[in-house]
Design an enzyme around this catalytic site. Structure first.
Site, PDB file in Angstrom:
ATOM      1  N   THR A   1      41.101  -5.074  19.882  1.00 44.95           N
ATOM      2  CA  THR A   1      40.441  -3.866  20.701  1.00 44.95           C
ATOM      3  C   THR A   1      41.788  -3.425  21.349  1.00 44.95           C
ATOM      4  O   THR A   1      42.702  -4.018  21.822  1.00 44.95           O
ATOM      5  CB  THR A   1      39.363  -4.567  21.705  1.00 44.95           C
ATOM      6  N   GLY A   2      41.759  -1.979  21.472  1.00 47.16           N
ATOM      7  CA  GLY A   2      42.982  -1.414  22.260  1.00 47.16           C
ATOM      8  C   GLY A   2      44.134  -1.177  21.272  1.00 47.16           C
ATOM      9  O   GLY A   2      45.122  -0.571  21.937  1.00 47.16           O
TER      10      GLY A   2
ATOM     11  N   LYS B   1      48.025  -2.876   2.160  1.00 45.63           N
ATOM     12  CA  LYS B   1      47.589  -2.542   0.772  1.00 45.63           C
ATOM     13  C   LYS B   1      47.293  -1.287   0.519  1.00 45.63           C
ATOM     14  O   LYS B   1      46.738  -0.397   1.402  1.00 45.63           O
ATOM     15  CB  LYS B   1      46.267  -3.457   0.505  1.00 45.63           C
TER      16      LYS B   1
ATOM     17  N   LYS C   1      56.660  -1.510   3.295  1.00 46.55           N
ATOM     18  CA  LYS C   1      56.173  -2.987   3.352  1.00 46.55           C
ATOM     19  C   LYS C   1      56.641  -3.272   4.832  1.00 46.55           C
ATOM     20  O   LYS C   1      56.259  -4.076   5.336  1.00 46.55           O
ATOM     21  CB  LYS C   1      56.863  -3.850   2.665  1.00 46.55           C
TER      22      LYS C   1
ATOM     23  N   GLU D   1      30.084   2.922  18.634  1.00 43.49           N
ATOM     24  CA  GLU D   1      30.773   2.161  19.986  1.00 43.49           C
ATOM     25  C   GLU D   1      30.823   3.047  21.075  1.00 43.49           C
ATOM     26  O   GLU D   1      30.346   2.424  22.143  1.00 43.49           O
ATOM     27  CB  GLU D   1      32.171   1.702  19.725  1.00 43.49           C
TER      28      GLU D   1
ATOM     29  N   GLU E   1      -9.946  -1.916   0.044  1.00 42.03           N
ATOM     30  CA  GLU E   1      -9.738  -2.768   1.198  1.00 42.03           C
ATOM     31  C   GLU E   1      -9.857  -1.483   2.157  1.00 42.03           C
ATOM     32  O   GLU E   1     -10.768  -1.542   2.997  1.00 42.03           O
ATOM     33  CB  GLU E   1      -8.466  -3.351   1.328  1.00 42.03           C
TER      34      GLU E   1
ATOM     35  N   TRP F   1      44.329  12.907  23.661  1.00 38.32           N
ATOM     36  CA  TRP F   1      45.508  12.940  22.581  1.00 38.32           C
ATOM     37  C   TRP F   1      45.872  14.487  21.857  1.00 38.32           C
ATOM     38  O   TRP F   1      46.629  14.431  20.888  1.00 38.32           O
ATOM     39  CB  TRP F   1      45.124  12.040  21.317  1.00 38.32           C
TER      40      TRP F   1
ATOM     41  N   THR G   1       0.713  -1.195  -0.074  1.00 41.60           N
ATOM     42  CA  THR G   1       0.108  -0.071  -0.022  1.00 41.60           C
ATOM     43  C   THR G   1       0.912   1.296  -0.156  1.00 41.60           C
ATOM     44  O   THR G   1       0.603   2.101  -0.868  1.00 41.60           O
ATOM     45  CB  THR G   1      -0.930  -0.021   1.108  1.00 41.60           C
TER      46      THR G   1
END
Lengths: 507, 115
Positions: free
Chosen positions: A282-283, A448, A456, A309, A67, A322, A43
């Site tokens: 984590t961390g 990447k 690298k 989070e 209807e 920071w 609808t």
């Protein structure tokens, strides 16, 4: 054989995403059957087809309801911001109320046709010069009349008359199951030329809505299911993956990650229109990397941070630790932080909200912390579509996107998120714990970097009051990425370096 | 037989106009001059003449000529007969060929009819 070359004209519906997968819109001057189970938003689609015609193309429409009463529809649809009463006054929207007459006993004796309905529809179309017609829902006609055979015959002649009237119509029909026959009562044969299916499938306790164009006779369309969501003030919003066509322009412009050494490692910074994935346990400093990224604006743009989070206040406090002042940057209009619990909405809704927010703020950088949090509210298929749509959204707008992904294990490892996303990302940066001599160190490497040379090495980094500081490469260590760092002696290392040399160089 | 009408009222009442004296008031919606339309009209007229002679008011409305009335009365199928008087209001869809059924559904008071 000119008939073969005839191309069917299409009518742009104005419904977001639908025109895209329908390659332009619904077949013009013809009827399209929309089949779906109860609650599959049939609808809404029928009403939206008319509403969009009015708001975007100034085309009048006629809504035939079998209807719900017009009063119910006016009320129910007002949630989408459609003021139907007003449109009715402006002769842009006309109801033909074919819902059952409740207060009067009705019986059938002998032969009949749908002449009354047809005359009313024709009249309404003529009166308002309507080009769009919605009928909702045709299955209800069968419950009004006992004789299915007559109803079927009459619907057929109704469909034929509609063709002569030149209107483009949407006809909805119930389905009993999301998979199986197209509709109850076999009504699809009347409007068999064009069929759209709406599905509302329960999968792993999550509702997944999709729209599929089953067929458009004589004209092309995208195949397969397309996820959609129903949102207030809009109605159906489709999230076509076709928007992920690989036609984006490619930028050679570099932007800073906010961390000088990281820019150097990446060969001069991230590309302006790239998607960067930060992966780590984590961390390890994912949120910090994100903070550096949104705190920088060397390209003179703005940043947007979606937090799934942590709360706003937490993010601002962390950043302050920071040495970054997010509150001030927000005041300047250089940054916008939007925090939401993933559970507050379905993934499709999150995506729509994010797209809306991005289009409103027009940032040049978008960071999402973290994708893994979003993953837990959805099934795998949905999540993959979400990530694809999201990166498509960012790429089309030439926005640099930084996404974070949490790895499940502390050392090494890969998350499910990465499996879905790694191929569409342009850069991947790994943050890893490195356990050495009973001490936890942190390592960073550019895994990447599409279209550019990059460092690298796996470098050690430290976190202090100035944020993230990248140091020297880990010397004499192997196995960091596999989660088994091992210290290697100098001679051993020399030997390893030479094992791939050919014999001539060996002494 | 040519049947072109916007609205044809058949009234057998003899009282002053405007005063609904007839005890039976019917509206019959038909579409155009189809055979189904004419047979419904014929069936209804002969039904009325037999059971309530000189005591009925009948409006015949062609939906093609007067779609607005059809809209107001929410006419879906044709022919549709609406019995407004005596109450309760009833709707009868079809060509009214089955006289027994019509009689039963319209719930006409039999002793009165016999008069």
């Amino acid at each position: 054989m000119t008939a073969l070359t005839t191309t069917f004209e299409k009518l742009e519906t104005g419904i977001e995403g639908l025109d895209q997968i329908a390659y332009g819109g619904l077949p013009k001057g013809r009827a399209t059957l929309v089949g779906g189970t109860a609650g599959s938003a049939k609808t809404v689609l029928a009403a939206q087809f008319l509403a969009k015609g009015i708001t975007e193309f100034n085309q009048a429409g006629v809504f035939v309801t079998f209807e719900e009463s017009p009063a119910d529809l006016r009320r129910n649809m007002s949630g989408f911001g459609w003021n139907i009463s007003e449109w009715e006054q402006q002769k842009l929207w006309t109801f033909v109320d074919a819902s059952p007459v409740k207060d009067q006993y009705t019986a059938v004796t002998g032969e009949f046709d749908f002449g009354g309905l047809l005359a009313r529809i024709k009249h309404a179309i003529k009166e308002t010069n309507a080009t769009r017609l919605s009928m909702d829902s045709i299955g209800a006609v069968f419950s009004q009349f006992d004789s299915a055979a007559i109803v079927r015959r009459e619907l057929f002649s109704l469909a034929e008359s509609l063709k002569d009237m030149g209107v483009t119509s949407v006809v909805t029909a119930e389905r009993t199951h999301d998979f199986g026959e197209i509709s109850r009562f076999g009504v699809e044969e009347f409007v068999a030329d064009n069929v759209i299916l709406l599905r509302n499938v329960l999968e792993e306790e999550k509702r997944r809505r999709t729209l599929e164009i089953l067929k458009f006779r004589g004209t092309n369309h995208q195949k397969g299911e397309c996820p959609f969501t129903v949102i207030g003030n809009q109605g159906l919003a489709l999230l076509p993956l076709s928007s992920m066509e690989l036609t984006q322009r490619s930028s050679t412009k570099r932007i800073s990650s906010g961390i000088e050494t990281l820019d150097k490692m990446c060969g001069g910074g991230f590309f302006q229109d790239s998607i960067i994935l930060i992966s780590g346990a984590t961390g390890t400093g994912k949120s910090l990397t994100t903070s550096h990224f949104v705190n920088d604006d060397n390209e003179g743009g703005r940043s947007m941070l979606f937090g799934f989070e942590e709360s706003r206040d937490q993010l601002i406090r962390n950043a302050a630790g920071w040495g970054m002042d997010f509150a001030a940057r927000e005041k300047e209009g250089k940054l916008k932080i939007i925090c939401q619990y993933p559970e507050t909405a379905a993934l499709e809704d999150h995506l729509i909200r994010m797209q809306e927010a991005i289009d409103e703020f027009k940032p040049t950088r978008v960071a999402i912390d973290s994708l893994s949090a979003l993953e837990r509210i959805s099934v795998v298929k949905n999540f993959r579509e979400f990530v694809l749509s999201l990166s498509g959204t960012l790429k089309r707008r030439e926005i640099a996107g930084l996404l974070t992904s949490t790895t499940p294990s502390l050392l090494g490892g890969q998350s499910v998120t990465e499996a879905h996303i790694s191929t569409i990302t342009d850069s991947i940066i790994l943050l890893r714990y490195v356990e050495m001599f009973g001490e936890m160190k942190r390592g960073l490497t550019v895994l990447k970097m599409r279209g550019s040379k990059h460092d690298k090495n796996i470098r050690e980094f430290k976190i202090d009051e100035h944020g993230l500081g990248i140091g020297k490469p880990f010397a004499n260590v192997t196995g960091i990425l596999s989660g088994n760092p091992m210290h290697v002696k100098e001679q051993e290392l020399n030997r390893l370096e030479t094992i791939f040399d050919d014999g001539d160089h060996r002494r | 037989m040519q049947l072109r009408f916007l609205r044809v009222d058949f009234s057998t009442q003899t009282s002053a106009p405007g005063v609904p004296m007839s005890e039976h008031y019917f509206k019959l919606y038909v579409m155009g001059s189809s055979s189904r339309s004419s047979s419904a009209i014929d069936n209804l007229k002969s039904f009325c003449e037999e059971f309530m002679p000189s005591n009925y008011h009948l409006s015949i409305i062609d939906v093609l000529e007067d779609p607005k009335s059809a809209e107001l009365d929410k006419i879906f199928a044709t022919p549709t007969l609406i019995k407004h008087e005596p109450p309760p209001v009833r709707r009868l869809i079809g060509d009214l060929a089955d006289r027994e059924q019509v009689f039963r559904i319209l719930n006409i008071d039999k002793p009165r009819v016999k008069q």
